[in-house]
Design a protein around this motif. Structure first.
Motif, short mmCIF file in Angstrom:
data_model
loop_
_atom_site.label_atom_id
_atom_site.label_comp_id
_atom_site.label_asym_id
_atom_site.label_seq_id
_atom_site.Cartn_x
_atom_site.Cartn_y
_atom_site.Cartn_z
N VAL A 199 15.84 -15.65 11.92
CA VAL A 199 15.06 -14.41 11.85
C VAL A 199 13.59 -14.76 11.91
O VAL A 199 13.14 -15.72 11.27
N ARG A 200 12.81 -14.01 12.66
CA ARG A 200 11.39 -14.29 12.80
C ARG A 200 10.57 -13.00 12.60
O ARG A 200 11.03 -11.90 12.91
N GLY A 201 9.35 -13.19 12.09
CA GLY A 201 8.43 -12.09 11.93
C GLY A 201 8.18 -11.77 10.47
O GLY A 201 9.12 -11.56 9.70
N GLY A 202 6.89 -11.73 10.09
CA GLY A 202 6.54 -11.42 8.71
C GLY A 202 6.99 -10.04 8.28
O GLY A 202 7.50 -9.85 7.17
N SER A 203 6.80 -9.05 9.14
CA SER A 203 7.18 -7.68 8.79
C SER A 203 8.70 -7.55 8.63
O SER A 203 9.19 -6.88 7.72
N ARG A 204 9.44 -8.20 9.51
CA ARG A 204 10.89 -8.16 9.40
C ARG A 204 11.34 -8.81 8.09
O ARG A 204 12.22 -8.29 7.39
N GLY A 205 10.73 -9.96 7.76
CA GLY A 205 11.09 -10.63 6.52
C GLY A 205 10.79 -9.79 5.30
O GLY A 205 11.58 -9.75 4.35
N GLY B 265 -4.48 -12.66 19.39
CA GLY B 265 -3.30 -11.99 18.87
C GLY B 265 -3.62 -11.03 17.73
O GLY B 265 -3.09 -9.92 17.67
N TYR B 266 -4.49 -11.47 16.82
CA TYR B 266 -4.90 -10.60 15.71
C TYR B 266 -5.62 -9.36 16.24
O TYR B 266 -5.40 -8.24 15.77
N ALA B 267 -6.52 -9.57 17.20
CA ALA B 267 -7.29 -8.45 17.76
C ALA B 267 -6.38 -7.48 18.50
O ALA B 267 -6.57 -6.26 18.44
N ARG B 268 -5.40 -8.00 19.19
CA ARG B 268 -4.43 -7.12 19.85
C ARG B 268 -3.71 -6.26 18.81
O ARG B 268 -3.44 -5.08 19.06
N GLY B 269 -3.38 -6.86 17.67
CA GLY B 269 -2.72 -6.09 16.62
C GLY B 269 -3.59 -4.95 16.13
O GLY B 269 -3.11 -3.82 15.96
N MET B 270 -4.87 -5.23 15.91
CA MET B 270 -5.76 -4.17 15.46
C MET B 270 -5.87 -3.07 16.51
O MET B 270 -5.77 -1.87 16.20
N GLY B 271 -6.08 -3.47 17.77
CA GLY B 271 -6.19 -2.47 18.83
C GLY B 271 -4.93 -1.64 18.95
O GLY B 271 -4.99 -0.41 19.13
N ASP C 234 13.35 -16.67 3.29
CA ASP C 234 13.16 -17.99 3.90
C ASP C 234 13.69 -17.96 5.33
O ASP C 234 14.90 -17.94 5.57
N GLN C 235 12.77 -18.00 6.31
CA GLN C 235 13.15 -17.94 7.71
C GLN C 235 13.32 -19.33 8.34
O GLN C 235 13.58 -19.43 9.54
N ASN C 236 13.18 -20.37 7.54
CA ASN C 236 13.34 -21.72 8.06
C ASN C 236 14.78 -21.98 8.49
O ASN C 236 15.73 -21.48 7.88
N PHE D 295 7.74 -1.73 6.91
CA PHE D 295 6.81 -2.19 7.94
C PHE D 295 7.39 -1.99 9.33
O PHE D 295 8.60 -2.10 9.54
N ASP D 296 6.52 -1.71 10.28
CA ASP D 296 6.90 -1.70 11.69
C ASP D 296 7.10 -3.16 12.11
O ASP D 296 6.15 -3.94 12.15
N GLU D 297 8.33 -3.53 12.44
CA GLU D 297 8.64 -4.93 12.71
C GLU D 297 8.10 -5.41 14.05
O GLU D 297 8.17 -6.61 14.35
N ALA D 298 7.53 -4.51 14.85
CA ALA D 298 6.88 -4.90 16.10
C ALA D 298 5.43 -5.30 15.88
O ALA D 298 4.76 -5.72 16.83
N VAL D 299 4.94 -5.19 14.64
CA VAL D 299 3.54 -5.49 14.34
C VAL D 299 3.47 -6.56 13.26
O VAL D 299 4.20 -6.50 12.27
N GLY D 300 2.57 -7.53 13.44
CA GLY D 300 2.35 -8.53 12.41
C GLY D 300 2.64 -9.95 12.89
O GLY D 300 3.22 -10.16 13.95
N VAL D 301 2.23 -10.91 12.09
CA VAL D 301 2.39 -12.32 12.43
C VAL D 301 3.87 -12.65 12.66
O VAL D 301 4.74 -12.27 11.86
N GLY D 302 4.14 -13.32 13.76
CA GLY D 302 5.50 -13.74 14.06
C GLY D 302 6.35 -12.70 14.76
O GLY D 302 7.51 -12.98 15.11
N ALA D 303 5.81 -11.49 14.97
CA ALA D 303 6.57 -10.46 15.67
C ALA D 303 6.81 -10.90 17.11
O ALA D 303 6.07 -11.73 17.67
N SER D 304 7.81 -10.33 17.75
CA SER D 304 8.15 -10.69 19.13
C SER D 304 7.30 -9.94 20.13
O SER D 304 7.69 -9.79 21.29
#
Length: 286
Positions: free
Chosen positions: A65-71, A222-228, A37-39, A163-172
Motif C-alpha cells: 500500500v502506498r500514499g500518506g493519505s491512504r495510510g 510535486g508539492y506545488a502541483r498539490g497546492m495548485g 506500516d507500508q514497508n 483524506f482524498d487519497e489522490a492528494v498527498g505525499v506518495g499518492a499515485s
C-alpha cells in the motif's frame, strides 16, 4: 477525551521509534498511537514489538500500500479516540501539545484545531504561517496549518470521508501535497469550524529551500502541483492563484539577482507546478 494518533510510514525506522519514545512525555496521557506500516519487510514491526510504551500502540502492516493519505484513512478505521491527528513519521511533538489542543477545543467550541511547523526555538519552518490566532477560513487555510499538526473531532473527520487519497505525499498522482488544506476545506464546506493558534506546533526537519539540490527541486514541483490542484478543486479564483504565482516568480527574480541559481530553478519549479495543478483541479469540476 481520548486522542488517536495515526502515523503512516514508509522507509523510516529510527525516526518512528524516536517518536514513540518521546511521545511518552506528553502531559496529557489519554491517547493511542496507530502505526500504518507500508514497508514491504517487517523490520519496523520487529522493533516496535520490543518496545513497551505506557500508551496503547497498534501496528497495522500493509505492505504494497502506498500514499500518506491512504495510510491515514486505513489507520483511522482502527482508531478509538474522540480526537484524531496525523503525525509525520519524522516529526516530534512538544510535551504539552495534547493538553493545549484539548484546551482550545473546549474554549473555542470548534471541530478542528490547526497548528504550524516550527524548529526547537519556535521559529516557523517549511511554510508561512499566520502570527496570530484566528478562525480558519477559505482565505487563510494555506497559512494556518500543516497536516501533521491537524486535530479533528472524530465526527467531523467521518463526515467528510477522510483524506482524498489522490492528494498527498506518495499518492499515485502528481498532487503530492496539501491534503491537509483539502480536507479542512471540505470540512468548512460541510459546516464544521476550525481554529488556528500559532502556539500549537510540532517539530520537523527543515527543508533546504535556500540551497536546494535537484531532489529538493523535484519535490518542490510535486508539492506545488498539490497546492495548485487543491486550489482548482475548491474553485479558487485565478486572482487567488495569481498572488502565489507572483510570490514564487518574484522569488526566482530575487534569487537570480543574488546569483543563487539553484534557488532560481527551485522557484521556477514551484511556479510551474502551481499552474499545472490548478488547471488539473479545475478540470475535476467539469
Amino acid at each position: 477525551m481520548k486522542f488517536s494518533l495515526v502515523m503512516s510510514t514508509l522507509g523510516r525506522h529510527d525516526d518512528v521509534l524516536a517518536f514513540i519514545r518521546t511521545i511518552e512525555g506528553q502531559t496529557y496521557k489519554n491517547f493511542e498511537l496507530i502505526i500504518v506500516d507500508q514497508n514491504d519487510d517487517d523490520r519496523l514491526l520487529q522493533s516496535v514489538r520490543q518496545l513497551s510504551p505506557s500508551f496503547a500502540l497498534k501496528h497495522v502492516h500493509v505492505p504494497g500500500v502506498r500514499g500518506g493519505s491512504r495510510g491515514r484513512n486505513i489507520g483511522f478505521a482502527k482508531a478509538e479516540g474522540d480526537i484524531v491527528c496525523f503525525p509525520d513519521d519524522d516529526c516530534t511533538y512538544p510535551a504539552n501539545l495534547f493538553e493545549n489542543v484539548l484546551r482550545l477545543f473546549e474554549s473555542r467550541k470548534v471541530d478542528i484545531v490547526c497548528g504550524r511547523a516550527a524548529d526547537e526555538s519556535g521559529r516557523d519552518i517549511n511554510g508561512r504561517f499566520e502570527p496570530t490566532a484566528q478562525p480558519v477560513t477559505v482565505d487563510n487555510v494555506f497559512s494556518t496549518h500543516i497536516e501533521w499538526v491537524l486535530f479533528f473531532k472524530r465526527q467531523a473527520f467521518e463526515r467528510v470521508g477522510g483524506f482524498d487519497e489522490a492528494v498527498g505525499v506518495g499518492a499515485s498522482t502528481p498532487w503530492q501535497a496539501n491534503e491537509g488544506q483539502d480536507i479542512v476545506l471540505s470540512a468548512l464546506k460541510n459546516g464544521f469550524s476550525a481554529w488556528y493558534d500559532p502556539g500549537i506546533y510540532g517539530h520537523h526537519p527543515e527543508l533546504d529551500v535556500v540551497n536546494p539540490d535537484a531532489k529538493m527541486r523535484k519535490k518542490a514541483r510535486g508539492y506545488a502541483r498539490g497546492m495548485g490542484y487543491v486550489l482548482g478543486k475548491h474553485d479558487y479564483s485565478l486572482a487567488f492563484l495569481l498572488k502565489y504565482l507572483i510570490r514564487s516568480a518574484g522569488g526566482a527574480v530575487v534569487s537570480f539577482v543574488k546569483l543563487n541559481f539553484p534557488r532560481v530553478l527551485y522557484y521556477i519549479q514551484v511556479t510551474m507546478g502551481r499552474m499545472e495543478g490548478y488547471w488539473a483541479g479545475r478540470l475535476t469540476k467539469q
